[in-house]
Design a protein around this motif. Structure first.
Motif, PDB file in Angstrom:
ATOM      1  N   HIS A  31       0.367  -1.139   0.160  1.00 25.74           N
ATOM      2  CA  HIS A  31       0.111  -0.053   0.264  1.00 25.74           C
ATOM      3  C   HIS A  31       0.885   1.236   0.243  1.00 25.74           C
ATOM      4  O   HIS A  31       0.297   2.325   0.064  1.00 25.74           O
ATOM      5  N   THR A  32       1.930   1.282   0.050  1.00 25.11           N
ATOM      6  CA  THR A  32       3.115   2.278   0.322  1.00 25.11           C
ATOM      7  C   THR A  32       4.182   2.550  -0.642  1.00 25.11           C
ATOM      8  O   THR A  32       4.665   3.394  -0.960  1.00 25.11           O
ATOM      9  N   ALA A  33       3.672   2.097  -1.761  1.00 31.88           N
ATOM     10  CA  ALA A  33       3.829   2.025  -2.980  1.00 31.88           C
ATOM     11  C   ALA A  33       3.946   3.218  -3.654  1.00 31.88           C
ATOM     12  O   ALA A  33       2.789   4.294  -3.418  1.00 31.88           O
ATOM     13  N   PRO A  34       5.208   4.329  -4.251  1.00 27.79           N
ATOM     14  CA  PRO A  34       4.639   5.413  -4.731  1.00 27.79           C
ATOM     15  C   PRO A  34       3.419   5.866  -5.437  1.00 27.79           C
ATOM     16  O   PRO A  34       2.822   6.657  -5.357  1.00 27.79           O
TER      17      PRO A  34
ATOM     18  N   SER B  94       3.876   8.738  -0.686  1.00 25.88           N
ATOM     19  CA  SER B  94       3.662  10.028  -1.127  1.00 25.88           C
ATOM     20  C   SER B  94       1.843  10.115  -1.765  1.00 25.88           C
ATOM     21  O   SER B  94       1.486   9.881  -0.981  1.00 25.88           O
ATOM     22  N   PRO B  95       1.238  11.553  -1.975  1.00 27.96           N
ATOM     23  CA  PRO B  95       0.626  11.535  -2.484  1.00 27.96           C
ATOM     24  C   PRO B  95      -0.593  10.610  -2.626  1.00 27.96           C
ATOM     25  O   PRO B  95      -1.322  10.154  -2.375  1.00 27.96           O
ATOM     26  N   ALA B  96      -0.618   9.679  -3.464  1.00 26.02           N
ATOM     27  CA  ALA B  96      -0.966   8.850  -4.393  1.00 26.02           C
ATOM     28  C   ALA B  96      -1.143   7.169  -3.389  1.00 26.02           C
ATOM     29  O   ALA B  96      -2.419   6.888  -2.566  1.00 26.02           O
ATOM     30  N   ALA B  97       0.071   6.941  -2.153  1.00 28.29           N
ATOM     31  CA  ALA B  97      -0.026   6.310  -1.661  1.00 28.29           C
ATOM     32  C   ALA B  97      -1.163   6.525  -0.118  1.00 28.29           C
ATOM     33  O   ALA B  97      -1.768   5.285   0.471  1.00 28.29           O
ATOM     34  N   VAL B  98      -0.579   7.490   0.406  1.00 25.81           N
ATOM     35  CA  VAL B  98      -1.661   8.267   1.040  1.00 25.81           C
ATOM     36  C   VAL B  98      -3.011   8.106   0.871  1.00 25.81           C
ATOM     37  O   VAL B  98      -4.131   7.291   1.726  1.00 25.81           O
ATOM     38  N   GLU B  99      -3.483   8.612  -0.386  1.00 21.51           N
ATOM     39  CA  GLU B  99      -5.318   8.517  -0.753  1.00 21.51           C
ATOM     40  C   GLU B  99      -5.497   7.034  -0.950  1.00 21.51           C
ATOM     41  O   GLU B  99      -6.745   6.467  -0.960  1.00 21.51           O
TER      42      GLU B  99
ATOM     43  N   VAL C 226      -5.519  10.701   9.242  1.00 16.88           N
ATOM     44  CA  VAL C 226      -4.678   9.464   8.723  1.00 16.88           C
ATOM     45  C   VAL C 226      -3.777   9.698   7.987  1.00 16.88           C
ATOM     46  O   VAL C 226      -2.551   9.880   7.810  1.00 16.88           O
ATOM     47  N   ARG C 227      -4.345  11.411   7.201  1.00 22.58           N
ATOM     48  CA  ARG C 227      -3.672  11.377   6.039  1.00 22.58           C
ATOM     49  C   ARG C 227      -1.957  12.265   6.737  1.00 22.58           C
ATOM     50  O   ARG C 227      -1.042  12.504   6.199  1.00 22.58           O
ATOM     51  N   GLU C 228      -2.392  13.078   7.262  1.00 20.78           N
ATOM     52  CA  GLU C 228      -1.014  14.198   8.364  1.00 20.78           C
ATOM     53  C   GLU C 228      -0.266  13.405   8.934  1.00 20.78           C
ATOM     54  O   GLU C 228       1.029  13.140   8.259  1.00 20.78           O
ATOM     55  N   ALA C 229      -0.450  11.441   9.562  1.00 20.96           N
ATOM     56  CA  ALA C 229       0.189  10.720  10.144  1.00 20.96           C
ATOM     57  C   ALA C 229       1.345  10.691   8.849  1.00 20.96           C
ATOM     58  O   ALA C 229       2.743   9.909   9.021  1.00 20.96           O
ATOM     59  N   LEU C 230       0.135   9.668   7.666  1.00 21.27           N
ATOM     60  CA  LEU C 230       1.204   9.022   5.846  1.00 21.27           C
ATOM     61  C   LEU C 230       1.893   9.906   6.308  1.00 21.27           C
ATOM     62  O   LEU C 230       2.758   9.766   5.342  1.00 21.27           O
ATOM     63  N   HIS C 231       1.528  11.412   5.794  1.00 22.36           N
ATOM     64  CA  HIS C 231       1.892  12.141   5.052  1.00 22.36           C
ATOM     65  C   HIS C 231       3.632  12.507   6.083  1.00 22.36           C
ATOM     66  O   HIS C 231       4.747  12.450   4.737  1.00 22.36           O
ATOM     67  N   ALA C 232       3.132  12.202   7.161  1.00 24.60           N
ATOM     68  CA  ALA C 232       4.781  12.752   7.897  1.00 24.60           C
ATOM     69  C   ALA C 232       5.557  11.923   7.842  1.00 24.60           C
ATOM     70  O   ALA C 232       7.151  11.928   8.000  1.00 24.60           O
ATOM     71  N   ALA C 233       5.223  10.389   7.875  1.00 25.94           N
ATOM     72  CA  ALA C 233       6.294   9.451   7.815  1.00 25.94           C
ATOM     73  C   ALA C 233       6.732   9.048   6.484  1.00 25.94           C
ATOM     74  O   ALA C 233       7.617   7.916   5.491  1.00 25.94           O
TER      75      ALA C 233
END
Length: 291
Positions: free
Chosen positions: A76-79, A244-249, A234-241
């Motif tokens: 899920h974390t792929a760019p 990529s925007p696509a992975a976050v969404e 969740v978005r904030e935490a994933l961006h902080a990690a």
């Protein structure tokens, strides 16, 4: 009978391999690192070493097989997880279209029936559609929320906190991946299915996250507190990690798009599997937290 199993060391794939061996079938396994297979298994399977993102490897490895069990390996974390999943499945789709393989069993997910708006699950919907168009016999296994997703936050559970962005009070199907493996193996060994078949795997019961927290409290012997979070958190935490925007969404969308989901297949004898969450948690989760 030649059966190809992808991701043979995963939660589902490892169970499928074991059951095929017990049924007297020597499967062909596609694996990046054969050392991850235990010694006994390596001696009883045909190992094809390679990367599922290598189209040439996939086409060569599935050549001449009757059935392929396909598990999308894309994290899920792929760019760009959706594009990567579709590109990774492309050689499988081409092999089915060319007649190199007769049957494909796809590990899909509930939510794929919506086709769009469910984050990374949209990729599974796309793979379903591409396989449907090949003319091969295809089986889409629409699976529930894995028990093993709880292992993604062992640190939080060790503190007695269960975090979720799902609606805490809405029931949803939960399933043990080993039970999915049982269904997959039965289907791979059977000849009854033809054309396009959808098989849901809903687990033993629908559970809310509030119920899950109570079950874990009983199993772990200490209070497990539910901590709901919203999509923006969740978005904030994933961006902080650094995702990529696509992975976050893709990650946020899987939860957001599933909140109003009513699975296309009802819960019945064929979609309900036996392992309950409390039993799984005692045998799988509790030892990990004790360590």
């Amino acid at each position: 009978m030649t059966i190809v199993v992808t991701t043979p060391t995963g939660h589902v794939g490892s169970r499928v391999v074991r059951l095929l061996l017990q049924a007297g079938v020597r499967p062909r396994v596609l694996v990046r690192d054969p050392a991850r297979l235990d010694e006994e298994t390596r001696a009883r399977v045909d190992v094809h070493r390679g990367d599922l993102t290598d189209a040439g490897f996939v086409r060569a490895a599935v050549q001449g097989a009757r059935t392929v069990f396909w598990v999308d390996p894309t994290p899920h974390t792929a760019p760009d997880p959706i594009a990567t999943s579709l590109a990774t499945a492309a050689p499988l789709v081409e092999a089915a279209r060319a007649g190199d393989i007769a049957r494909v069993a796809l590990l899909s997910s509930i939510g794929a029936e919506k086709r769009h708006g469910v984050g990374h699950i949209d990729a599974l919907a796309g793979i379903e559609e591409r396989l449907d168009a090949t003319g091969a016999d295809v089986l889409h296994l629409r699976c529930a929320y894995f028990f093993t997703n709880l292992l993604l936050d062992l640190e939080g559970l060790a503190r007695g906190v269960l975090t979720t962005a799902f609606d805490p009070g809405r029931p949803m199907p939960w399933v043990d991946p080993r039970d999915i493996g049982d269904v997959v193996a039965a289907r791979l060994l059977g000849d009854a299915w033809r054309g396009r078949v959808v098989q849901a795997v809903h687990g033993p019961e629908d559970l809310t996250f509030e119920q899950v927290a109570r079950i874990l409290t009983g199993v772990l012997g200490r209070k497990v507190r539910l901590e709901p979070v919203d999509d923006d958190a969740v978005r904030e935490a994933l961006h902080a990690a650094g995702l990529s925007p696509a992975a976050v969404e893709g990650i946020v969308g899987m939860t957001a798009g599933s909140r109003d989901l009513v699975p296309e297949q009802p819960r019945d004898l064929t979609t309900t599997t036996p392992t309950r969450l409390d039993g799984w948690a005692r045998t799988e989760l509790l030892p990990l937290l004790r360590r």
